[in-house]
Design an enzyme around this catalytic site. Structure first.
Site, short mmCIF file in Angstrom:
data_model
loop_
_atom_site.label_atom_id
_atom_site.label_comp_id
_atom_site.label_asym_id
_atom_site.label_seq_id
_atom_site.Cartn_x
_atom_site.Cartn_y
_atom_site.Cartn_z
N LYS A 22 0.85 -1.21 0.00
CA LYS A 22 0.00 0.00 0.00
C LYS A 22 0.88 1.26 0.00
O LYS A 22 0.66 2.19 -0.77
CB LYS A 22 -0.88 0.00 1.24
CG LYS A 22 -1.53 1.33 1.58
CD LYS A 22 -2.40 1.27 2.80
CE LYS A 22 -1.67 1.49 4.08
NZ LYS A 22 -1.34 2.85 4.46
N ASN A 23 1.92 1.25 0.84
CA ASN A 23 2.71 2.48 1.02
C ASN A 23 3.72 2.72 -0.09
O ASN A 23 4.30 3.81 -0.17
CB ASN A 23 3.39 2.46 2.39
CG ASN A 23 2.37 2.64 3.51
OD1 ASN A 23 1.19 2.90 3.25
ND2 ASN A 23 2.80 2.45 4.74
N ARG A 93 -4.89 10.59 4.75
CA ARG A 93 -3.91 11.68 4.81
C ARG A 93 -2.80 11.56 3.80
O ARG A 93 -2.16 12.53 3.45
CB ARG A 93 -3.35 11.76 6.24
CG ARG A 93 -4.31 12.49 7.15
CD ARG A 93 -4.36 11.97 8.57
NE ARG A 93 -5.66 12.27 9.12
CZ ARG A 93 -6.73 11.49 8.95
NH1 ARG A 93 -6.60 10.38 8.27
NH2 ARG A 93 -7.89 11.79 9.45
N CYS A 117 -4.89 12.42 13.04
CA CYS A 117 -5.54 11.11 12.97
C CYS A 117 -5.24 10.37 14.27
O CYS A 117 -4.59 10.89 15.16
CB CYS A 117 -5.06 10.33 11.75
SG CYS A 117 -3.37 9.76 11.91
N ARG A 122 -0.38 15.06 11.92
CA ARG A 122 0.30 14.71 10.66
C ARG A 122 0.79 16.01 10.00
O ARG A 122 0.26 16.46 9.01
CB ARG A 122 -0.63 13.94 9.72
CG ARG A 122 -1.27 12.71 10.30
CD ARG A 122 -0.29 11.67 10.85
NE ARG A 122 0.45 10.97 9.83
CZ ARG A 122 0.04 9.82 9.29
NH1 ARG A 122 -1.11 9.31 9.64
NH2 ARG A 122 0.77 9.22 8.37
N ASP A 310 5.18 1.01 11.95
CA ASP A 310 3.96 0.33 11.48
C ASP A 310 3.86 -1.10 11.99
O ASP A 310 2.84 -1.76 11.77
CB ASP A 310 3.89 0.34 9.96
CG ASP A 310 3.65 1.75 9.44
OD1 ASP A 310 3.80 1.96 8.22
OD2 ASP A 310 3.34 2.63 10.25
N ILE A 332 8.59 7.62 16.45
CA ILE A 332 8.11 8.25 15.21
C ILE A 332 6.78 8.96 15.45
O ILE A 332 6.62 10.14 15.12
CB ILE A 332 7.96 7.21 14.08
CG1 ILE A 332 9.26 6.41 13.91
CG2 ILE A 332 7.54 7.89 12.78
CD1 ILE A 332 10.46 7.22 13.49
N ARG A 402 -8.46 -0.73 5.55
CA ARG A 402 -7.65 0.33 4.91
C ARG A 402 -6.30 -0.20 4.47
O ARG A 402 -5.71 0.28 3.51
CB ARG A 402 -7.42 1.48 5.89
CG ARG A 402 -8.63 2.37 6.13
CD ARG A 402 -8.24 3.58 6.94
NE ARG A 402 -7.07 4.20 6.35
CZ ARG A 402 -6.15 4.86 7.06
NH1 ARG A 402 -6.27 4.98 8.36
NH2 ARG A 402 -5.10 5.40 6.47
C1 EPZ Z 1 4.32 7.15 6.12
O1 EPZ Z 1 3.52 8.19 6.64
C2 EPZ Z 1 3.44 5.91 6.11
N1 EPZ Z 1 2.27 6.12 5.27
C3 EPZ Z 1 2.98 5.58 7.53
O2 EPZ Z 1 2.26 4.35 7.46
C4 EPZ Z 1 4.22 5.36 8.40
O3 EPZ Z 1 3.81 5.11 9.72
C5 EPZ Z 1 5.11 6.61 8.34
O4 EPZ Z 1 5.44 6.90 6.97
C6 EPZ Z 1 6.40 6.42 9.11
O5 EPZ Z 1 7.10 5.32 8.59
C7 EPZ Z 1 2.41 6.02 3.93
O6 EPZ Z 1 3.49 5.77 3.42
C8 EPZ Z 1 1.16 6.20 3.12
P1 EPZ Z 1 6.29 10.65 8.03
P2 EPZ Z 1 4.08 9.72 6.56
O7 EPZ Z 1 6.13 11.92 7.27
O8 EPZ Z 1 4.96 9.88 5.39
C9 EPZ Z 1 6.82 13.89 11.40
C10 EPZ Z 1 0.44 2.93 7.76
O9 EPZ Z 1 0.13 2.37 8.81
N2 EPZ Z 1 6.69 14.89 10.31
O10 EPZ Z 1 7.45 9.77 7.71
O11 EPZ Z 1 2.91 10.61 6.72
C11 EPZ Z 1 5.53 13.13 11.63
O12 EPZ Z 1 4.67 13.83 12.52
C12 EPZ Z 1 0.85 4.38 7.77
O13 EPZ Z 1 0.49 2.38 6.64
C13 EPZ Z 1 6.93 16.22 10.59
O14 EPZ Z 1 7.24 16.59 11.72
O15 EPZ Z 1 4.96 9.79 7.89
C14 EPZ Z 1 6.03 11.85 12.26
O16 EPZ Z 1 6.27 12.08 13.63
C15 EPZ Z 1 0.55 5.02 9.11
N3 EPZ Z 1 6.81 17.13 9.57
C16 EPZ Z 1 7.37 11.62 11.55
O17 EPZ Z 1 7.75 12.89 11.00
C17 EPZ Z 1 6.48 16.76 8.30
O18 EPZ Z 1 6.40 17.62 7.40
C18 EPZ Z 1 7.31 10.60 10.43
O19 EPZ Z 1 6.26 10.99 9.60
C19 EPZ Z 1 6.25 15.39 8.04
C20 EPZ Z 1 6.36 14.46 9.06
#
Ligand code: EPZ
Length: 426
Positions: A22-23, A93, A117, A122, A310, A332, A402
């Site tokens: 999915k990701n 998201r 969420c 996010r 995850d 994370i 999902r």
């Molecule tokens: C991706 O989300 C995945 N989703 C998530 O999987 C996964 O948990 C996450 O990466 C971490 O590995 C998809 O790929 C669709 P991040 P993403 O931006 O990209 C902070 C699932 O279960 N951050 O890597 O949205 C954020 O708050 C989902 O399949 C900022 O501070 O996650 C978090 O603490 C859930 N500023 C950390 O970074 C930003 O601009 C990692 O978030 C962006 C993120």
């Protein structure tokens, strides 16, 4: 809404096949927007999150369809509405990942802020930082990000994408996609190294992009004038694979998991072996076996190649039955503990201490009615229910749908006893 009725304890056996990721699929679908023509994607799972992004992509003017081999066709020739509608993005998201490609392709785009969420805020500040570094003007309007490229297009640059929680997966995806059409060279420092980002980069290079450093935290992109639609098969879903591995472990079973690349799961394999679970590579997949007692293990989630956030909930369910105390630290998404209270309803002994949970192993879990909350927490409840004594009822199963395609139809053939029922208003 659907509920699951799950009988336990069960033993699993035989083999189960992992679906496409999915990701990986979500940002690759967004990357198709960079070029006119029809992109064809194989192994894109049939999930509600995928369906929501298809709706978003159709909303901007593209044609989306599945053929009889379940391949996903995205024709991005005509984009007449570069707009990420809140009514769609708020449901998924990851819709934010159309921001980079649409800005690069159309020069101007409005995408709704994702909002929070169940696993926490996010934020997208690093996405914005990266696009501004490429020369975009960005402002917020009524909850929407409005981004405009310079009249001559985006401009290659050096940009650091690290944040307080490490790198950002979809932030890296957005900047990487935008940079493919920027003028000149872009260097992304502290890029996400997740295999899904490597798969996206490989797909972009098939479209004619010039990306180097794939899989490393330093990506280099030579901008090109035009990309072309391409065909691609997305990688296997390592999180689904890790979930099935934990299922075999928690039920003390031996299970073959097909279509699983252990190289993408070394941190999880390390923890499983620490817990006393056998994991062996097997003919394009792996075989997992757990018979004796489960040993304790400490887990800290980190960006790849660290332990994936995850899989945190699933491994918490597993360690709930270990012989002693384990500590799980979530670095994370520090609030990603919605599953703690639900697992405690099943007689687990979990105590939250800030970004950590102390897991005091218990001899057995006991079935109870529980509530699914986020995608992976829900998967953890399914695992716990398969090991618990009695019949567990899981409400709000749509969370599971999902990220896991008809999980009951794939687990029951290897020994699970999961019944899906539709209950109005559940
Ligand atoms: C991706 O989300 C995945 N989703 C998530 O999987 C996964 O948990 C996450 O990466 C971490 O590995 C998809 O790929 C669709 P991040 P993403 O931006 O990209 C902070 C699932 O279960 N951050 O890597 O949205 C954020 O708050 C989902 O399949 C900022 O501070 O996650 C978090 O603490 C859930 N500023 C950390 O970074 C930003 O601009 C990692 O978030 C962006 C993120």
């Amino acid at each position: 809404m659907d509920i699951f009725k799950i009988q336990g304890p069960v033993k699993l056996s035989g083999s189960i096949r992992v679906n496409g990721s999915k990701n990986a699929a979500l940002p690759i679908m967004a990357a198709a927007l960079l070029a006119p023509g029809e992109t064809i994607l194989e192994s894109v799972p049939q999930l509600s999150d995928i369906g929501v992004l298809c709706e978003l992509i159709e909303n901007i003017g593209c044609k989306v369809s599945r053929d009889e081999q379940r391949r996903l066709h995205i024709d991005a020739t005509n984009i007449d509405n570069p707009f990420g509608d809140y009514e769609i993005v708020r449901r998924m998201r990851a819709g934010i990942c159309i921001l980079g490609p649409l800005l690069a392709r159309c020069g101007r785009v409005e995408v709704s802020m994702p909002g929070g969420c169940a696993i926490g805020d996010r934020p997208v500040d690093i996405h914005v930082r990266g696009l501004k570094a490429l020369g975009a003007q960005i402002h917020l309007k009524n909850g929407y990000i409005v981004a405009e490229a310079p009249s001559g297009g985006l401009i290659g640059t050096e940009v650091f994408l690290g944040g307080p929680f490490g790198s950002t997966v979809l932030g890296t995806a957005n900047i990487l996609m935008a940079a493919t059409l920027a003028k000149g060279k872009t260097v992304i420092e502290s890029a996400a190294c997740e295999p899904e980002i490597a798969d996206l980069a490989n797909f972009l290079n098939k479209m004619g992009a010039k990306i180097g450093g794939i899989g490393s935290p330093r990506l280099t992109i030579e901008g090109v004038k035009q990309l072309k639609a391409a065909e691609h098969e997305v990688i296997a879903d390592r999180i689904e694979a890790g979930t099935f591995m934990a299922a075999a472990a928690i039920t003390r079973s031996k299970l073959k998991i097909d279509n699983c690349n252990l190289d993408h799961l070394m941190a999880a394999v390390d923890r499983l072996r620490n817990i006393g679970v056998q994991v062996e590579k097997y003919n394009g997949g792996c075989e997992v076996a757990a018979f004796g007692e489960l040993r304790t293990a400490d887990i800290t989630t980190q960006p790849h190649p660290g332990f994936p956030t995850d899989l945190q909930a699933q491994f918490m369910a597993l360690l709930s039955l270990a012989n002693g105390n384990s500590v799980i630290i979530e670095k994370i998404f520090p609030d990603r503990f919605m599953h703690v209270a639900e697992l405690n309803r099943m007689a687990a002994n979990l105590r939250k201490e800030g970004p950590a949970v102390i897991v005091a192993g218990v001899d057995r879990l006991i079935a109870a009615p529980v509530m699914a909350s986020d995608l992976r927490a829900s998967a953890a409840l399914v695992l716990a229910a398969m090991a618990a004594e009695g019949t567990t009822i899981i409400n709000r199963v749509y969370h599971i749908d999902r990220g896991y395609e008809r999980i009951e139809q794939r687990l029951n053939p290897v020994g699970a006893k999961i019944v899906r029922e539709s209950v109005p208003g559940a």
